[in-house]
Design a protein around this motif. Structure first.
Motif, PDB file in Angstrom:
ATOM      1  N   TYR A   3     -36.251 -44.875   1.625  1.00 33.52           N
ATOM      2  CA  TYR A   3     -36.825 -43.543   1.457  1.00 33.52           C
ATOM      3  C   TYR A   3     -37.988 -43.285   2.422  1.00 33.52           C
ATOM      4  N   ALA A   4     -38.294 -41.997   2.552  1.00 37.46           N
ATOM      5  CA  ALA A   4     -39.457 -41.557   3.329  1.00 37.46           C
ATOM      6  C   ALA A   4     -40.119 -40.403   2.595  1.00 37.46           C
ATOM      7  N   GLU A   5     -41.354 -40.112   2.998  1.00 31.77           N
ATOM      8  CA  GLU A   5     -42.081 -38.980   2.420  1.00 31.77           C
ATOM      9  C   GLU A   5     -42.167 -37.853   3.444  1.00 31.77           C
ATOM     10  N   GLU A   6     -41.818 -36.655   3.015  1.00 30.21           N
ATOM     11  CA  GLU A   6     -41.805 -35.498   3.908  1.00 30.21           C
ATOM     12  C   GLU A   6     -43.210 -35.195   4.433  1.00 30.21           C
ATOM     13  N   THR A   7     -43.258 -34.629   5.628  1.00 35.07           N
ATOM     14  CA  THR A   7     -44.550 -34.374   6.281  1.00 35.07           C
ATOM     15  C   THR A   7     -44.766 -32.906   6.654  1.00 35.07           C
ATOM     16  N   TYR A   8     -43.810 -32.039   6.332  1.00 34.44           N
ATOM     17  CA  TYR A   8     -43.916 -30.636   6.745  1.00 34.44           C
ATOM     18  C   TYR A   8     -45.144 -29.950   6.155  1.00 34.44           C
ATOM     19  N   GLN A   9     -45.602 -30.405   4.986  1.00 28.68           N
ATOM     20  CA  GLN A   9     -46.693 -29.740   4.281  1.00 28.68           C
ATOM     21  C   GLN A   9     -48.073 -30.113   4.815  1.00 28.68           C
ATOM     22  N   ILE A  10     -48.155 -31.096   5.692  1.00 28.87           N
ATOM     23  CA  ILE A  10     -49.455 -31.579   6.152  1.00 28.87           C
ATOM     24  C   ILE A  10     -50.145 -30.580   7.067  1.00 28.87           C
ATOM     25  N   ALA A  11     -49.372 -29.907   7.923  1.00 24.98           N
ATOM     26  CA  ALA A  11     -49.961 -29.001   8.923  1.00 24.98           C
ATOM     27  C   ALA A  11     -50.829 -27.924   8.293  1.00 24.98           C
ATOM     28  N   ALA A  12     -50.440 -27.436   7.124  1.00 22.55           N
ATOM     29  CA  ALA A  12     -51.183 -26.352   6.466  1.00 22.55           C
ATOM     30  C   ALA A  12     -52.581 -26.777   6.044  1.00 22.55           C
ATOM     31  N   CYS A  13     -52.847 -28.085   6.023  1.00 21.29           N
ATOM     32  CA  CYS A  13     -54.134 -28.594   5.551  1.00 21.29           C
ATOM     33  C   CYS A  13     -55.096 -28.917   6.695  1.00 21.29           C
ATOM     34  N   PHE A  14     -54.692 -28.647   7.916  1.00 22.73           N
ATOM     35  CA  PHE A  14     -55.549 -28.888   9.074  1.00 22.73           C
ATOM     36  C   PHE A  14     -55.723 -27.588   9.855  1.00 22.73           C
ATOM     37  N   GLY A  15     -56.981 -27.269  10.190  1.00 25.84           N
ATOM     38  CA  GLY A  15     -57.272 -26.048  10.907  1.00 25.84           C
ATOM     39  C   GLY A  15     -57.600 -26.294  12.365  1.00 25.84           C
ATOM     40  N   ALA A  16     -58.342 -25.381  12.955  1.00 20.78           N
ATOM     41  CA  ALA A  16     -58.722 -25.479  14.366  1.00 20.78           C
ATOM     42  C   ALA A  16     -59.459 -26.784  14.617  1.00 20.78           C
ATOM     43  N   GLY A  17     -59.168 -27.385  15.773  1.00 25.88           N
ATOM     44  CA  GLY A  17     -59.803 -28.642  16.119  1.00 25.88           C
ATOM     45  C   GLY A  17     -59.266 -29.830  15.344  1.00 25.88           C
ATOM     46  N   ASN A  18     -58.084 -29.657  14.726  1.00 25.27           N
ATOM     47  CA  ASN A  18     -57.478 -30.712  13.887  1.00 25.27           C
ATOM     48  C   ASN A  18     -58.407 -31.142  12.749  1.00 25.27           C
ATOM     49  N   LYS A  19     -59.182 -30.196  12.234  1.00 22.02           N
ATOM     50  CA  LYS A  19     -60.105 -30.505  11.147  1.00 22.02           C
ATOM     51  C   LYS A  19     -59.416 -30.326   9.797  1.00 22.02           C
ATOM     52  N   LEU A  20     -59.551 -31.332   8.958  1.00 22.72           N
ATOM     53  CA  LEU A  20     -58.975 -31.276   7.623  1.00 22.72           C
ATOM     54  C   LEU A  20     -59.693 -30.232   6.784  1.00 22.72           C
ATOM     55  N   ASP A  21     -58.914 -29.378   6.120  1.00 22.94           N
ATOM     56  CA  ASP A  21     -59.475 -28.377   5.214  1.00 22.94           C
ATOM     57  C   ASP A  21     -58.493 -28.209   4.060  1.00 22.94           C
ATOM     58  N   LEU A  22     -58.736 -28.937   2.990  1.00 22.67           N
ATOM     59  CA  LEU A  22     -57.819 -28.941   1.862  1.00 22.67           C
ATOM     60  C   LEU A  22     -57.861 -27.643   1.058  1.00 22.67           C
ATOM     61  N   SER A  23     -58.797 -26.742   1.387  1.00 19.32           N
ATOM     62  CA  SER A  23     -58.882 -25.453   0.700  1.00 19.32           C
ATOM     63  C   SER A  23     -58.098 -24.362   1.427  1.00 19.32           C
ATOM     64  N   ARG A  24     -57.482 -24.678   2.553  1.00 21.63           N
ATOM     65  CA  ARG A  24     -56.734 -23.683   3.316  1.00 21.63           C
ATOM     66  C   ARG A  24     -55.543 -23.153   2.519  1.00 21.63           C
ATOM     67  N   SER A  25     -55.216 -21.891   2.768  1.00 23.34           N
ATOM     68  CA  SER A  25     -54.062 -21.289   2.128  1.00 23.34           C
ATOM     69  C   SER A  25     -52.796 -22.059   2.491  1.00 23.34           C
ATOM     70  N   GLY A  26     -52.004 -22.391   1.494  1.00 26.01           N
ATOM     71  CA  GLY A  26     -50.755 -23.103   1.728  1.00 26.01           C
ATOM     72  C   GLY A  26     -50.877 -24.620   1.703  1.00 26.01           C
ATOM     73  N   CYS A  27     -52.108 -25.139   1.621  1.00 25.81           N
ATOM     74  CA  CYS A  27     -52.298 -26.582   1.582  1.00 25.81           C
ATOM     75  C   CYS A  27     -52.017 -27.103   0.183  1.00 25.81           C
ATOM     76  N   THR A  28     -51.059 -28.013   0.089  1.00 23.73           N
ATOM     77  CA  THR A  28     -50.676 -28.544  -1.213  1.00 23.73           C
ATOM     78  C   THR A  28     -50.924 -30.039  -1.347  1.00 23.73           C
ATOM     79  N   LEU A  29     -51.541 -30.660  -0.340  1.00 24.41           N
ATOM     80  CA  LEU A  29     -51.857 -32.073  -0.453  1.00 24.41           C
ATOM     81  C   LEU A  29     -52.850 -32.307  -1.597  1.00 24.41           C
ATOM     82  N   PRO A  30     -52.742 -33.428  -2.299  1.00 23.35           N
ATOM     83  CA  PRO A  30     -53.708 -33.718  -3.361  1.00 23.35           C
ATOM     84  C   PRO A  30     -55.140 -33.734  -2.840  1.00 23.35           C
ATOM     85  N   LYS A  31     -56.059 -33.296  -3.670  1.00 24.42           N
ATOM     86  CA  LYS A  31     -57.467 -33.224  -3.305  1.00 24.42           C
ATOM     87  C   LYS A  31     -58.251 -34.322  -4.034  1.00 24.42           C
ATOM     88  N   PRO A  32     -59.390 -34.719  -3.459  1.00 24.02           N
ATOM     89  CA  PRO A  32     -60.222 -35.754  -4.125  1.00 24.02           C
ATOM     90  C   PRO A  32     -60.661 -35.304  -5.513  1.00 24.02           C
TER      91      PRO A  32
END
Length: 291
Positions: free
Chosen positions: A262-291
């Motif tokens: 098995y593998a884990e899908e990665t399509y959802q990761i892009a929505a959690c990174f903004g300009a400058g490849n900065k992680l922003d878990l509050s971005r619209s469409g970001c569904t990755l688990p948060k701390p």
């Protein structure tokens, strides 16, 4: 997700597969499954232009230099591998790690799997084994600098859900070996020990990945884009134990598929990174688990 190196090497000897130097793997290699390069491999789909360029080797796993559709050449480059490949140990169920200091090094490979340089992390941008199994490292170099120094481009993460039947290749920078098969389907919940992953990608039987392939990019042969990150397989037919994940459907029914990986899908990761490849878990469409 744990298997002693001696067992992994023994499996490779039995099947006649190529062996990496013993110093390349730890005592416990994550996401190991028994090697089997018999008749199933012979019927795998023909590879297109998939090669090793942009993949990396870690001390215990595989990985790749990745970018998002919106990344700029001047952005700090990112390396993707599994959450269970994190150098500080497996994240606990429910644990999410962001911004953790790291100076981890990665061996950068060219198209023919020759190590051409060493990349270094500045931090762990994101890591978890909850819902998915992924670690994203931020590097000390940009995509443009890597291209200038090594003439190697990052792999792009596809930002749409993968499709069943797609011809794919799992590319292991650790073993310098590829595995070709198809997307067999998707798993509502994949449970292994204390961890549960959502909407996992199941391979057809030809992809018999082994210990050290954890974190390998899963590449769509037609597009060259990354659709998932390789992470586990059922070794012994056990039910929902470590190294023996089980499939759980929406009604709670459990299916065990011995020898399937098995593998884990990665399509959802892009929505959690903004300009400058900065992680922003509050971005619209970001569904990755948060701390």
């Amino acid at each position: 997700m744990r298997k002693p190196l001696v067992a992994t090497l023994f499996a490779l000897v039995i099947t006649g597969a190529g062996m990496a130097p013993a110093v390349a793997a730890p005592v416990s290699a994550p996401a190991a499954v028994k090697a089997d390069v018999g008749p199933a491999a012979a019927t795998a789909p023909t590879l297109k232009a998939v090669n090793f360029a942009g993949t990396v080797s870690l001390s215990n796993c595989s990985g790749s230099v990745v970018r998002f559709p919106g990344s700029a050449d001047t952005d700090p480059a990112l390396v993707m591998t599994n959450g269970h490949c994190l150098e500080t140990g497996f994240p606990e169920p429910g644990e999410v790690i962001v911004g953790q200091a790291s100076s981890r090094s990665f061996g950068l490979l060219n198209a023919s799997a020759t190590r051409v340089g060493t990349l270094r992390a500045s931090k762990v941008a994101y890591s978890t084994m909850t819902d998915t199994d992924v670690t994203i490292y931020q590097l000390t170099t940009t995509y443009a600098q890597i291209k200038s120094s090594y003439n190697i481009s990052a792999l792009t993460l596809q930002d749409t859900h993968p499709v069943a039947g797609t011809a794919i290749t799992v590319v292991s920078g650790y073993w310098k070996r590829t595995y070709a098969c198809n997307v067999d389907g998707f798993v509502y919940r994949l449970k292994e020990g204390d961890w549960t992953w959502k909407d996992s990608l199941r391979y057809t039987s030809a992809c018999q990945t082994i210990g050290g392939t954890s974190g390998s990019p899963v590449i769509d042969n037609a597009t060259g884009k990354v659709v998932a990150v390789n992470n586990t397989g059922n070794e012994d037919g056990q039910r929902c134990t470590e190294n023996n994940p089980c499939e759980v459907d929406a009604n709670g029914n459990v299916t065990v598929r011995e020898g399937i990986n098995y593998a884990e899908e990665t399509y959802q990761i892009a929505a959690c990174f903004g300009a400058g490849n900065k992680l922003d878990l509050s971005r619209s469409g970001c569904t990755l688990p948060k701390p």
